[in-house]
Design a protein around this motif. Structure first.
Motif, short mmCIF file in Angstrom:
data_model
loop_
_atom_site.label_atom_id
_atom_site.label_comp_id
_atom_site.label_asym_id
_atom_site.label_seq_id
_atom_site.Cartn_x
_atom_site.Cartn_y
_atom_site.Cartn_z
N TYR A 100 0.83 -1.20 0.00
CA TYR A 100 0.00 0.00 0.00
C TYR A 100 0.87 1.26 0.00
CZ TYR A 100 -3.14 -3.64 1.82
OH TYR A 100 -3.83 -4.80 2.01
N LEU A 101 1.94 1.22 0.78
CA LEU A 101 2.83 2.38 0.84
C LEU A 101 3.56 2.56 -0.49
CD1 LEU A 101 3.72 4.59 2.76
CD2 LEU A 101 5.57 3.10 3.55
N TYR A 102 3.92 1.45 -1.12
CA TYR A 102 4.54 1.54 -2.45
C TYR A 102 3.60 2.20 -3.45
CZ TYR A 102 5.57 0.03 -7.18
OH TYR A 102 5.77 0.02 -8.54
N LEU A 103 2.32 1.81 -3.42
CA LEU A 103 1.36 2.41 -4.35
C LEU A 103 1.24 3.91 -4.13
CD1 LEU A 103 -1.49 -0.27 -4.24
CD2 LEU A 103 0.09 0.16 -6.13
N TRP A 107 -8.44 17.16 -17.67
CA TRP A 107 -8.20 18.14 -16.60
C TRP A 107 -6.73 18.61 -16.57
CZ3 TRP A 107 -10.55 13.89 -13.19
CH2 TRP A 107 -11.93 13.84 -13.38
N GLY A 108 -6.10 18.68 -17.72
CA GLY A 108 -4.72 19.11 -17.78
C GLY A 108 -3.72 18.07 -17.30
N LEU A 109 -4.19 16.83 -17.13
CA LEU A 109 -3.33 15.76 -16.65
C LEU A 109 -3.07 14.74 -17.77
CD1 LEU A 109 -5.03 15.07 -13.19
CD2 LEU A 109 -3.04 16.51 -13.64
N SER A 110 -1.93 14.07 -17.69
CA SER A 110 -1.60 13.03 -18.66
C SER A 110 -2.25 11.72 -18.23
CB SER A 110 -0.09 12.86 -18.77
OG SER A 110 0.43 12.30 -17.56
N GLU A 111 -2.23 10.75 -19.14
CA GLU A 111 -2.77 9.43 -18.83
C GLU A 111 -2.03 8.82 -17.64
OE1 GLU A 111 -2.10 5.24 -20.96
OE2 GLU A 111 -3.38 6.57 -22.14
N ALA A 112 -0.70 8.97 -17.61
CA ALA A 112 0.10 8.42 -16.51
C ALA A 112 -0.27 9.08 -15.18
CB ALA A 112 1.58 8.61 -16.79
N GLN A 113 -0.59 10.36 -15.19
CA GLN A 113 -0.97 11.03 -13.95
C GLN A 113 -2.32 10.54 -13.43
OE1 GLN A 113 -0.32 15.11 -15.42
NE2 GLN A 113 1.02 15.41 -13.65
N ILE A 114 -3.23 10.26 -14.34
CA ILE A 114 -4.53 9.74 -13.92
C ILE A 114 -4.36 8.36 -13.30
CG2 ILE A 114 -6.78 8.96 -14.76
CD1 ILE A 114 -6.56 11.19 -16.90
N ILE A 115 -3.53 7.52 -13.93
CA ILE A 115 -3.26 6.20 -13.36
C ILE A 115 -2.56 6.35 -12.01
CG2 ILE A 115 -2.02 4.03 -13.69
CD1 ILE A 115 -2.41 4.40 -16.70
N SER A 116 -1.66 7.32 -11.90
CA SER A 116 -0.96 7.56 -10.63
C SER A 116 -1.95 7.93 -9.54
CB SER A 116 0.07 8.68 -10.80
OG SER A 116 1.12 8.30 -11.65
N LEU A 117 -2.93 8.77 -9.86
CA LEU A 117 -3.94 9.15 -8.87
C LEU A 117 -4.75 7.94 -8.42
CD1 LEU A 117 -5.26 12.56 -10.31
CD2 LEU A 117 -3.81 12.20 -8.30
N LEU A 118 -5.04 7.05 -9.36
CA LEU A 118 -5.75 5.82 -8.99
C LEU A 118 -4.89 4.95 -8.07
CD1 LEU A 118 -7.35 4.85 -12.45
CD2 LEU A 118 -8.49 5.87 -10.46
N MET A 119 -3.58 4.89 -8.34
CA MET A 119 -2.67 4.15 -7.46
C MET A 119 -2.65 4.75 -6.07
SD MET A 119 0.65 3.42 -9.88
CE MET A 119 1.64 2.97 -8.46
N ILE A 120 -2.55 6.08 -6.00
CA ILE A 120 -2.50 6.76 -4.71
C ILE A 120 -3.80 6.53 -3.94
CG2 ILE A 120 -2.39 9.02 -3.60
CD1 ILE A 120 -0.61 9.92 -5.99
N ALA A 121 -4.93 6.64 -4.65
CA ALA A 121 -6.23 6.43 -4.00
C ALA A 121 -6.37 5.00 -3.50
CB ALA A 121 -7.36 6.77 -4.98
N ALA A 122 -6.00 4.03 -4.33
CA ALA A 122 -6.10 2.62 -3.92
C ALA A 122 -5.20 2.34 -2.74
CB ALA A 122 -5.74 1.72 -5.10
N GLY A 123 -3.96 2.84 -2.80
CA GLY A 123 -3.03 2.63 -1.69
C GLY A 123 -3.49 3.29 -0.42
N SER A 124 -4.05 4.50 -0.53
CA SER A 124 -4.51 5.23 0.65
C SER A 124 -5.70 4.53 1.31
CB SER A 124 -4.89 6.66 0.27
OG SER A 124 -3.78 7.36 -0.25
N MET A 125 -6.66 4.08 0.49
CA MET A 125 -7.82 3.39 1.05
C MET A 125 -7.42 2.07 1.71
SD MET A 125 -10.95 4.08 -1.65
CE MET A 125 -10.06 3.52 -3.10
N ALA A 126 -6.50 1.35 1.05
CA ALA A 126 -6.04 0.08 1.63
C ALA A 126 -5.26 0.33 2.92
CB ALA A 126 -5.16 -0.66 0.61
N TRP A 127 -4.45 1.39 2.95
CA TRP A 127 -3.70 1.72 4.17
C TRP A 127 -4.65 2.08 5.31
CZ3 TRP A 127 1.40 1.40 5.47
CH2 TRP A 127 1.78 2.03 6.66
N TYR A 128 -5.70 2.86 4.99
CA TYR A 128 -6.69 3.22 6.01
C TYR A 128 -7.38 1.97 6.55
CZ TYR A 128 -11.00 5.06 8.02
OH TYR A 128 -12.05 5.33 8.88
#
Length: 299
Positions: free
Chosen positions: A235-238, A259-280
């Protein structure tokens, strides 16, 4: 040792006017490319670290080797397939490049392929998948740092937007070429257009990422013995890996899609969200476990 090697390579790149070594050595018909060498070093470092973790956790070291070997197969296959689907028309024009091209590997595709292959290895050895991912988290991010230095040395097109910063670099011997088609910038609509002109320099984004990944490796490797619930290193890695890529992506040459973001940034946000929810979720489990132990002691 591995982080020391990466730092020496990074310093060398900063000190060279031409920060590229596409070919390391030629021995008759055999050519050793810098990207392949760095990838191999990343796999070797991963194997050593995973074998050490296996011994610490009471598993046979062969588990670590199996994860690295099949992770490499799945990761490279996934990285190439993602790039093929992302650039379908270009590959259909030159189908042979799907197999024989030295460039064209996408990190997110590699991550998906590596996860699938690691899951299969975990099932084969009857080890918890989350335990396997925890063992892989730190070695994986260090391997990513080696891979980015391979990008830097070979010039595979992963550099950033034009820049006048003191550490900006040129890649005149890039394996993908250095000219109007590969030196790009963003127009006001977020589309990529040529940014080439004589003497242009760009952000050395592979070095940015390599530095961030080494830092993440140090964090994950340093806290691995303190983790009490399986999955938390994953989770921390994500979270950290997604944050690193999201940040560097602002100066990389990828088109903005939403929204001014690249495809990789959108995927990164999904990674951060998934990791944050799993960490919580994991934090709540930890709190419930601690509470249950206290209740048991009182009883």
């Amino acid at each position: 040792m591995a982080t020391f090697m990466l730092s020496r390579i990074a310093v060398a790149c900063y000190s060279l006017k031409d920060p590229m070594i596409p070919i390391i050595l030629r021995l008759g018909p055999v050519t050793i490319y810098s990207y392949g060498l760095m990838m191999a070093l990343g796999f070797i470092a991963g194997d050593l670290l995973l074998s050490q973790e296996c011994r610490r956790r009471g598993f046979k070291p062969e588990l670590g080797t199996a994860i690295v070997v099949w992770g490499a197969v799945g990761g490279l296959g996934g990285a190439r397939l993602y790039d093929v689907f992302d650039n379908w028309s270009a590959y259909m024009g030159h189908p042979a490049s799907i197999i024989f091209s030295g460039a064209g590997f996408v990190w997110y595709g590699g991550l998906i392929g590596g996860i699938v292959s690691s899951w299969l290895v975990a099932r084969h050895y009857r080890v918890s998948f989350l335990t396997v991912t925890d063992m892989c988290a730190a070695p994986l991010v260090l391997g990513m740092a080696f891979g980015r230095m391979g990008c830097q040395l070979s010039g595979d097109g992963d550099w950033g937007l034009p820049s006048t910063l003191p550490w900006a670099m040129a890649y005149p011997r890039a394996i993908v070429g250095w000219g109007p088609e590969t030196v790009l910038k963003l127009d006001r609509h977020g589309n990529l257009v040529s940014g080439f002109f004589p003497g242009v320099r760009v952000h050395p984004t592979p070095i940015y990422e390599a530095i961030l990944y080494v830092a993440i490796f140090c964090v994950l490797w340093g806290i691995r013995k303190k983790i009490t619930l399986e999955g938390e290193l994953l989770y921390l890695y994500l979270i950290l890996g997604g944050l690193a890529r999201f940040t560097v992506e602002f100066v990389r040459i990828n088109p903005r899609v939403l929204w001014g973001l690249s495809e990789a940034q959108i995927i990164s946000l999904l990674m951060i969200a998934a990791g944050s929810m799993a960490w919580y979720w994991s934090s709540r489990r930890r709190a419930e476990t601690v509470s249950a132990r206290r209740e048991a002691l009182r009883a």
